[in-house]
Motif scaffolding. Structure first.
Motif, PDB file in Angstrom:
ATOM      1  N   MET A   1      -7.634  62.777 -13.901  1.00 54.49           N
ATOM      2  CA  MET A   1      -8.947  62.544 -14.962  1.00 54.49           C
ATOM      3  C   MET A   1     -10.015  64.235 -14.205  1.00 54.49           C
ATOM      4  N   THR A   2     -10.639  64.351 -14.845  1.00 56.44           N
ATOM      5  CA  THR A   2     -11.575  65.671 -15.228  1.00 56.44           C
ATOM      6  C   THR A   2     -12.387  65.125 -14.194  1.00 56.44           C
ATOM      7  N   LYS A   3     -13.283  66.482 -13.671  1.00 60.44           N
ATOM      8  CA  LYS A   3     -14.408  66.250 -12.491  1.00 60.44           C
ATOM      9  C   LYS A   3     -15.980  65.974 -13.949  1.00 60.44           C
ATOM     10  N   ARG A   4     -16.524  65.264 -13.543  1.00 57.43           N
ATOM     11  CA  ARG A   4     -17.642  65.113 -14.405  1.00 57.43           C
ATOM     12  C   ARG A   4     -18.584  66.356 -13.438  1.00 57.43           C
ATOM     13  N   PRO A   5     -19.578  67.394 -13.590  1.00 62.02           N
ATOM     14  CA  PRO A   5     -19.743  68.685 -14.171  1.00 62.02           C
ATOM     15  C   PRO A   5     -21.604  67.769 -12.508  1.00 62.02           C
ATOM     16  N   ARG A   6     -21.516  69.190 -12.507  1.00 65.05           N
ATOM     17  CA  ARG A   6     -22.816  69.167 -11.294  1.00 65.05           C
ATOM     18  C   ARG A   6     -24.304  68.551 -12.218  1.00 65.05           C
ATOM     19  N   ARG A   7     -24.501  68.429 -12.144  1.00 61.22           N
ATOM     20  CA  ARG A   7     -25.969  67.601 -12.643  1.00 61.22           C
ATOM     21  C   ARG A   7     -27.214  68.206 -11.671  1.00 61.22           C
ATOM     22  N   ASN A   8     -27.832  68.634 -12.118  1.00 60.86           N
ATOM     23  CA  ASN A   8     -29.622  68.467 -12.118  1.00 60.86           C
ATOM     24  C   ASN A   8     -30.813  67.777 -12.023  1.00 60.86           C
ATOM     25  N   HIS A   9     -30.912  67.167 -11.295  1.00 59.28           N
ATOM     26  CA  HIS A   9     -32.074  66.328 -11.617  1.00 59.28           C
ATOM     27  C   HIS A   9     -33.277  66.426 -11.603  1.00 59.28           C
ATOM     28  N   THR A  10     -34.582  66.703 -12.824  1.00 64.32           N
ATOM     29  CA  THR A  10     -35.997  66.604 -12.948  1.00 64.32           C
ATOM     30  C   THR A  10     -36.589  65.852 -11.377  1.00 64.32           C
ATOM     31  N   PRO A  11     -37.813  66.837 -11.181  1.00 66.96           N
ATOM     32  CA  PRO A  11     -38.831  66.034 -10.130  1.00 66.96           C
ATOM     33  C   PRO A  11     -39.019  64.949 -10.608  1.00 66.96           C
ATOM     34  N   ALA A  12     -39.574  64.836 -11.745  1.00 68.44           N
ATOM     35  CA  ALA A  12     -39.812  63.400 -12.071  1.00 68.44           C
ATOM     36  C   ALA A  12     -38.443  62.012 -12.521  1.00 68.44           C
ATOM     37  N   PHE A  13     -37.979  62.351 -12.842  1.00 68.82           N
ATOM     38  CA  PHE A  13     -36.443  61.750 -13.000  1.00 68.82           C
ATOM     39  C   PHE A  13     -36.244  61.357 -11.175  1.00 68.82           C
ATOM     40  N   LYS A  14     -36.478  61.565 -10.267  1.00 70.17           N
ATOM     41  CA  LYS A  14     -36.428  61.592  -9.052  1.00 70.17           C
ATOM     42  C   LYS A  14     -37.100  60.228  -8.734  1.00 70.17           C
ATOM     43  N   ALA A  15     -38.554  60.855  -8.736  1.00 74.02           N
ATOM     44  CA  ALA A  15     -39.535  60.100  -8.089  1.00 74.02           C
ATOM     45  C   ALA A  15     -39.183  59.140  -9.633  1.00 74.02           C
ATOM     46  N   LYS A  16     -39.446  58.751 -10.517  1.00 74.91           N
ATOM     47  CA  LYS A  16     -38.176  57.563 -10.829  1.00 74.91           C
ATOM     48  C   LYS A  16     -38.050  56.859 -10.395  1.00 74.91           C
ATOM     49  N   VAL A  17     -36.896  57.137 -10.044  1.00 75.82           N
ATOM     50  CA  VAL A  17     -36.007  56.108  -8.904  1.00 75.82           C
ATOM     51  C   VAL A  17     -35.862  55.898  -7.975  1.00 75.82           C
ATOM     52  N   ALA A  18     -36.635  56.717  -7.466  1.00 74.80           N
ATOM     53  CA  ALA A  18     -37.125  56.700  -6.080  1.00 74.80           C
ATOM     54  C   ALA A  18     -38.011  55.405  -5.747  1.00 74.80           C
ATOM     55  N   LEU A  19     -39.260  55.697  -7.550  1.00 70.22           N
ATOM     56  CA  LEU A  19     -40.324  54.711  -6.760  1.00 70.22           C
ATOM     57  C   LEU A  19     -39.828  53.293  -7.881  1.00 70.22           C
ATOM     58  N   ALA A  20     -37.997  53.413  -8.559  1.00 73.28           N
ATOM     59  CA  ALA A  20     -37.366  51.551  -8.611  1.00 73.28           C
ATOM     60  C   ALA A  20     -37.652  51.327  -7.514  1.00 73.28           C
ATOM     61  N   ALA A  21     -36.441  52.156  -6.602  1.00 75.08           N
ATOM     62  CA  ALA A  21     -35.668  51.669  -5.461  1.00 75.08           C
ATOM     63  C   ALA A  21     -37.448  51.383  -4.902  1.00 75.08           C
ATOM     64  N   VAL A  22     -38.203  51.638  -4.618  1.00 70.24           N
ATOM     65  CA  VAL A  22     -39.504  51.471  -3.558  1.00 70.24           C
ATOM     66  C   VAL A  22     -39.730  49.832  -3.945  1.00 70.24           C
TER      67      VAL A  22
END
Length: 102
Positions: free
Chosen positions: A1-22
């Protein structure tokens, strides 16, 4: 099983996901599958959004934009030390003959 490489999400993506959660239209599991992130990460981003939301309308956002606090006493001490060095070194080097007299 291979590890998934670390991903860096942009602030815009984080805001989009957080707003969808809210909004609460979908469950965390559905959002996690849709955006390909872990549900715990969505929860963390949502809480960060809710904590920082008050700063958008308040004075906190303005104080952060002004820049970091400057310690004036430290700056004055540094200026004094540099001025002392500038005054002292030419005289001391001139006495030892290392600095040519102009």
């Amino acid at each position: 099983m291979t590890k998934r490489p670390r991903r860096n999400h942009t602030p815009a993506f984080k805001a989009k996901v957080a707003l969808a959660a809210v909004k609460g239209e979908k469950t965390l599991a559905e959002l996690a599958q849709q955006f390909d992130v872990h549900p715990n990460q969505i929860t963390q981003w949502r809480s960060q959004l809710l904590e920082g939301a008050a700063g958008v309308f308040g004075s906190e956002a303005k104080s952060e934009a002004a820049g970091p606090a400057i310690d004036v006493k430290t700056l004055h001490a540094k200026i004094g030390a540099l001025a002392l060095e500038n005054d002292f070194l030419p005289g001391a080097l001139g006495k030892t003959g290392l600095l040519s007299a102009k």
